[in-house]
Design a protein around this motif. Structure first.
Motif, short mmCIF file in Angstrom:
data_model
loop_
_atom_site.label_atom_id
_atom_site.label_comp_id
_atom_site.label_asym_id
_atom_site.label_seq_id
_atom_site.Cartn_x
_atom_site.Cartn_y
_atom_site.Cartn_z
N ASN A 192 24.68 116.12 2.30
CA ASN A 192 23.46 116.63 2.12
C ASN A 192 23.70 118.30 2.68
N LEU A 195 25.47 120.13 0.00
CA LEU A 195 24.46 120.46 -1.23
C LEU A 195 23.75 121.87 -0.95
N ASP A 317 14.06 113.52 1.49
CA ASP A 317 14.77 112.37 1.17
C ASP A 317 16.27 112.74 1.42
N LEU A 318 16.55 114.05 1.17
CA LEU A 318 18.11 114.54 1.43
C LEU A 318 17.92 115.18 2.82
N TYR A 347 14.73 106.45 -7.70
CA TYR A 347 14.02 107.37 -6.58
C TYR A 347 12.97 108.22 -7.27
N ARG A 348 11.79 108.33 -6.13
CA ARG A 348 10.88 108.89 -6.99
C ARG A 348 11.01 110.36 -6.92
N ARG A 349 11.68 111.10 -6.15
CA ARG A 349 11.86 112.51 -6.26
C ARG A 349 13.43 112.71 -6.71
N LYS A 350 13.50 113.80 -7.83
CA LYS A 350 14.84 114.01 -8.27
C LYS A 350 15.64 114.75 -7.15
N ASP A 351 16.84 114.92 -7.12
CA ASP A 351 17.61 115.64 -6.32
C ASP A 351 17.63 117.41 -6.42
N GLU A 353 19.71 119.20 -7.68
CA GLU A 353 20.40 119.76 -8.66
C GLU A 353 19.51 120.10 -9.83
#
Lengths: 375, 318
Positions: A192, A195, A317-318, A347-351, A353
């Motif tokens: 993470n 990222l 989350d990340l 997952y509820r929330r996207k990453d 990206e």
């Protein structure tokens, strides 16, 4: 059935003819029969519909069961091939990012902590750094640790930081893009962190971590939650010491380094995610996650630069780092992050990206440049 | 009198006829429709493994929705914190969660079993579940208030098991001749097993309320004895590496044990990646588990699974 109808009707006719002849006595009898007939119809319909509804329910249940069994057998035959495999992990994106974002991690430790704390860092998150170094007062070739030739203790902390960054600059400045300082009770989710850093240019001065607002106007990064200098920032930091622009001001290492950053004009960055949740977490996970009325006298609420909260909004989350991590919690975090998962859960929330509205800041630096050439 | 009687009988028969004819007309429509549906399925070829994993989202979701789990959660009046954290955390992922308590409790919603005896509680809970939910759920999952369960992993485990077969699954323990599922880590019954249990609970010779032996056995053993009479035996649940899926200890305890047993490979030696339950959790730890299981993850790692589960509506901690 029609015959019955006719029969019943004829019966009525007959009865009516009978009553036509026998005026007084027959009238009650035919009316009585008629009433009985109507009542009979009603009861017949009632009884029949009762049994029919029971039967329908039974048939429907059987049909549903058969449909379910049919569905099940159909899917089961499809699945025979894959149920032998466990839930399959694909880390190709992480592996690609590993090649592009080179992070050197140096961990602040001490001789007495090697076996109790540093060992667990080495066994868990440390191995995901591009380069991992343990900084101690004494050198230990077996572990291995680098000896900074200081004493141990709280008063030595900033001396250790200064010397550690100088060592790293002297030996590894060209081998990494980013330089992370962590404690031996910090857990870092290196994937993470990659990222986050992939969106920035290491040849620009960057100073990243969990921003605190006390003591310095522009604030500084929490030491316990870990902080990162870009290659350019590290060059300037080391140069500042030879220029005497910065020197050892206090033993509180995170604040003291923050002071030097301020002198150099390097602003602390914003490490929050796309949903403005914090990624560097300076307290235990439990303290952050439990929703309760904040105790206003607790230092955390005074120090946090951006508005913070406890409960589910506390943390991305990340998430990138956790502090005050005990040895067993190092392995527990490793289990949560790299092993335990809910199979098939979307997952509820996207990453990160996904493109966000704040396009300029979030555009990945890596998409526009070639990867650094290996020496 | 005779005419009255006959006219009554004729009326009944007439009414019956009307009703039958009407129903026949109505039903032919329904049956015609369903015939079409099953015909559709016969046209699908069974795809191979690669195709299966490329199943479109809609199909994977459809597959996942065929497994319907009813959670039976046992709580007591002293455990309000546990009830609250179960409501706020993992039980949101059950298709339905029903809380059972020994008595009516004002503060929280639960079905009162009106007894403090654990075996009678178990009997009544399963009876209640069967009577009220047998038509809409095909798996029944009984847990204690201190247990945290990952329902998606339970469904993944149940994926290749036909609920019309009798399944009685969890972490099994052998006691002499009897193999039973330990209640602290969760007990799973298929609808078939539950149906058989429901019927034998009425047999006071084989499955009495006071217990089957002269001395008191624990409720998990009593359950095993009753089920055994119906031909249902306990199965231990493991992943394909042989690791336990139902755990009577919490992650902390298991990791500490692993650190002393295999210090060089702590996590690898400890627990399954697709574990279903951990028992012995405090209410606060349930919140940490929620974050650890459903949210915290490393960027760049994805999974390719045949199942698909959407996050529950109206929830913010998963």
């Amino acid at each position: 059935m029609v015959a019955q109808w006719r029969e019943g009707f004829e019966l009525l006719q007959v009865e009516r003819e009978v009553t036509a002849d026998q005026n007084t006595m027959a009238v009650p009898r035919s009316v009585g029969s008629f009433i009985n007939f109507i009542v009979g119809i009603a009861i017949g319909v009632f009884i029949c519909s009762y049994f029919v509804s029971k039967a329908t329910l039974h048939i429907q249940r059987n049909m549903q069961t058969n449909q379910n069994r049919h569905n099940f057998n159909h899917y089961n035959s499809l699945l025979k091939g894959i149920t032998n495999c466990s839930s399959r992990r694909d880390q190709s994106v992480a592996d690609e990012l590993y090649k592009k974002v080179r992070i050197l991690c140096w961990v602040m430790t001490a001789p007495k902590n090697l076996d109790t704390k540093a060992k667990h860092v080495k066994a868990t998150w440390g191995k995901r750094c591009s380069i991992l170094l343990f900084m101690s007062s004494e050198s230990n070739p077996d572990f291995p640790t680098i000896g900074l030739e200081t004493k141990e203790g709280r008063k030595q902390l900033y001396w250790k930081t200064i010397k550690a960054f100088h060592y790293v600059h002297r030996h590894h400045i060209d081998e990494a893009d980013w330089f992370l300082k962590a404690d031996d009770d910090t857990y870092v989710v290196v994937d993470n962190l990659r990222l986050l850093l992939s969106k920035y240019n290491p040849d620009e001065p960057l100073y990243m971590g969990r921003r605190f607002k006390m003591f310095l106007k522009q604030g500084y990064m929490s030491g316990g939650a870990g902080y990162v200098l870009s290659r350019e920032s590290l060059k300037r930091y080391v140069a500042a010491f030879s220029d005497k622009a910065c020197n050892h001001t206090s033993h509180v290492e995170d604040r003291a380094l923050g002071k030097c950053m301020e002198i150099l004009g390097i602003t602390p960055g914003d490490s929050r995610d796309d949903h403005l949740r914090e990624t560097f977490l300076p307290l235990t996970l439990l303290s952050h996650l439990i929703k309760r009325r904040p105790d206003s006298s607790f230092w955390y609420w005074k120090f946090t630069y951006y508005k913070a909260t406890n409960g589910p909004e506390c943390c991305s989350d990340l998430a990138i780092s956790f502090h005050y991590v005990t040895p067993e919690q190092m392995h527990i975090l490793e289990y949560y992050i790299y092993h335990l998962h809910a199979v098939g859960y979307k997952y509820r929330r996207k990453d990160f990206e996904e493109a966000s509205e704040d396009g300029e800041r979030r555009n990945s630096y890596l998409l526009t440049t070639a990867p650094p050439s290996t020496p | 009198m005779m005419t009255e009687g006959t006219s009554f009988v004729k009326g009944v028969m007439l009414g019956g006829m009307f009703c039958l004819v009407f129903t026949l007309f109505a039903n032919t429509e329904i049956r015609g429709g369903s015939g079409l549906r099953s015909h559709e399925h016969h046209h699908l070829k069974a795809p191979n493994k690669e195709e299966l994993l490329k199943l479109p989202e809609a199909k994977r979701l459809e597959l996942s929705l065929t497994i319907r789990v009813l959670c039976l959660i046992m709580v007591t009046p002293k455990e309000i914190g546990y009830w609250a954290s179960a409501v706020e955390t993992w039980s949101k992922h059950c298709d339905k969660a029903v809380f059972y308590s020994p008595e009516t409790i004002k503060i929280f919603e639960s079905v009162s079993l009106a007894t403090a005896d654990k075996w009678i509680q178990t009997r009544k809970a399963f009876q209640h579940a069967y009577e009220n939910y047998k038509d809409n759920y095909n798996w029944f999952f009984l847990v204690e208030s201190t247990t945290f369960a990952i329902i998606e992993n339970l469904k993944f485990f149940l994926l290749n098991k036909d609920p019309e077969q009798p399944f009685y699954v969890g972490h099994t323990v052998k006691s002499g001749d009897l193999e039973y599922v330990e209640s602290s880590s969760g007990v799973v019954l298929s609808i078939e097993a539950l149906e058989r249990l429901y019927r034998i609970l009425d047999d006071s010779a084989k499955c009495p309320e006071k217990g089957s032996l002269l001395w008191k056995m624990s409720q998990d053993k009593e359950l095993a004895v009753c089920l055994k009479y119906t031909g249902v035996l306990a199965d231990n649940a493991e992943d394909d590496e042989g690791k336990e899926l139902f755990n009577s200890k919490n992650i902390n305890t298991l990791v500490v044990e692993a650190m002393s047993k295999n210090p060089n490979e702590v996590v690898e030696g400890c627990c399954s990646d697709v574990a279903i339950t951990f028992d012995g959790n405090s209410p606060n730890h349930m919140h940490v588990l929620m974050y650890g299981v459903y949210r915290l993850r490393p960027y760049g790692h994805t999974f390719n699974d045949a199942l698909l589960f959407m996050p529950p509506v109206g929830s913010d901690n998963d």
